[in-house]
Design an enzyme around this catalytic site. Sequence first.
Site, mmCIF file in Angstrom:
data_model
loop_
_atom_site.group_PDB
_atom_site.id
_atom_site.type_symbol
_atom_site.label_atom_id
_atom_site.label_comp_id
_atom_site.label_asym_id
_atom_site.label_seq_id
_atom_site.Cartn_x
_atom_site.Cartn_y
_atom_site.Cartn_z
ATOM 1 N N CYS A 94 32.742 43.540 41.841
ATOM 2 C CA CYS A 94 34.207 43.602 41.824
ATOM 3 C C CYS A 94 34.861 42.207 41.755
ATOM 4 O O CYS A 94 34.768 41.563 40.724
ATOM 5 C CB CYS A 94 34.704 44.429 42.999
ATOM 6 S SG CYS A 94 36.372 45.062 42.734
ATOM 7 N N HIS A 193 31.180 49.378 44.279
ATOM 8 C CA HIS A 193 30.923 49.056 45.693
ATOM 9 C C HIS A 193 30.119 50.229 46.257
ATOM 10 O O HIS A 193 29.574 51.029 45.544
ATOM 11 C CB HIS A 193 32.229 49.007 46.501
ATOM 12 C CG HIS A 193 33.198 47.969 46.109
ATOM 13 N ND1 HIS A 193 33.161 46.702 46.618
ATOM 14 C CD2 HIS A 193 34.277 48.015 45.293
ATOM 15 C CE1 HIS A 193 34.193 46.014 46.133
ATOM 16 N NE2 HIS A 193 34.874 46.774 45.330
HETATM 17 N N1 GLN Z 1 41.255 41.361 43.483
HETATM 18 C C1 GLN Z 1 40.552 42.084 42.498
HETATM 19 C C2 GLN Z 1 41.332 43.224 41.861
HETATM 20 O O1 GLN Z 1 42.109 43.914 42.511
HETATM 21 C C3 GLN Z 1 39.234 42.540 43.089
HETATM 22 C C4 GLN Z 1 39.345 43.655 44.083
HETATM 23 C C5 GLN Z 1 38.041 43.952 44.762
HETATM 24 O O2 GLN Z 1 37.148 43.113 44.835
HETATM 25 N N2 GLN Z 1 37.921 45.138 45.340
HETATM 26 O O3 GLN Z 1 41.182 43.422 40.695
#
Ligand code: GLN
Length: 242
Positions: A94, A193
Amino acid sequence: MKLVIGHLYPRLMNMYADRGNVICLERRCRWRGIDVVVRGIHPGPLADAGDLDLLLIGGGQDREQLLASQDLFESKHAVLRSAIEDGLVVLAVCGGYQLFGEFYRDHTGAELRGIEALPAYTVHPGADRPRCIGNVITEWRGQKLVGFENHGGRTYLRDPASALARVVSGFGNNGEDGTEGAQRLNVYGTYLHGSLLPKNPAFADHLLGRALERRYGVTTLPPLDDALENAAHQRCLEVAGG
Ligand code: GLN
């Protein structure tokens, strides 16, 4: 045999139990009699990454991601890029995935530099646009991967052939082109995740296999009793409608 696992920014970048991925790899080594050292890699200078076999980075919110992006450039960029070109196995999830691509443009239009290990870039389309949230199923090497995604950024691949997997259900990279994640050399980026690896033991062993092959020339891993992991995997498929 011994593997060294680097956990990059364990405090800054650790959403949705991404740390479970580190624990999973550690256990799957120990169950097979392979020694493991897990090393937290924090903001600040990194002199050498030549001893690392695997590097994991999880997700994070934009604020943490900004700090991570700055530190990557100030302290780690050259060392990590050279280890990656030498075959270091990386799992970037992510926000971590976004930072291993070319750049992440956040919802204000500000650009965070990535370390360009993956031919992908990420754009957040704006705070008024829906996030990509929910269970995901993808098809990877003829089997299914299951996970959970929550990201505002949409990732686009420079070359569709570098996708890690195809979306079966969920959004994946951008909710448009059916791709999920990216791979180049031994660098794997994904939005899953979950924790990803405990629920996808085949993918966990794939990563371990790449690391053991690079360090020791070992290509086959003894099987483990994955009844529990496979049951969790199956349950995720049912919940996500795959
Ligand atoms: N900040 C990033 C987004 O919203 C990653 C989010 C995350 O790692 N869950 O795209």
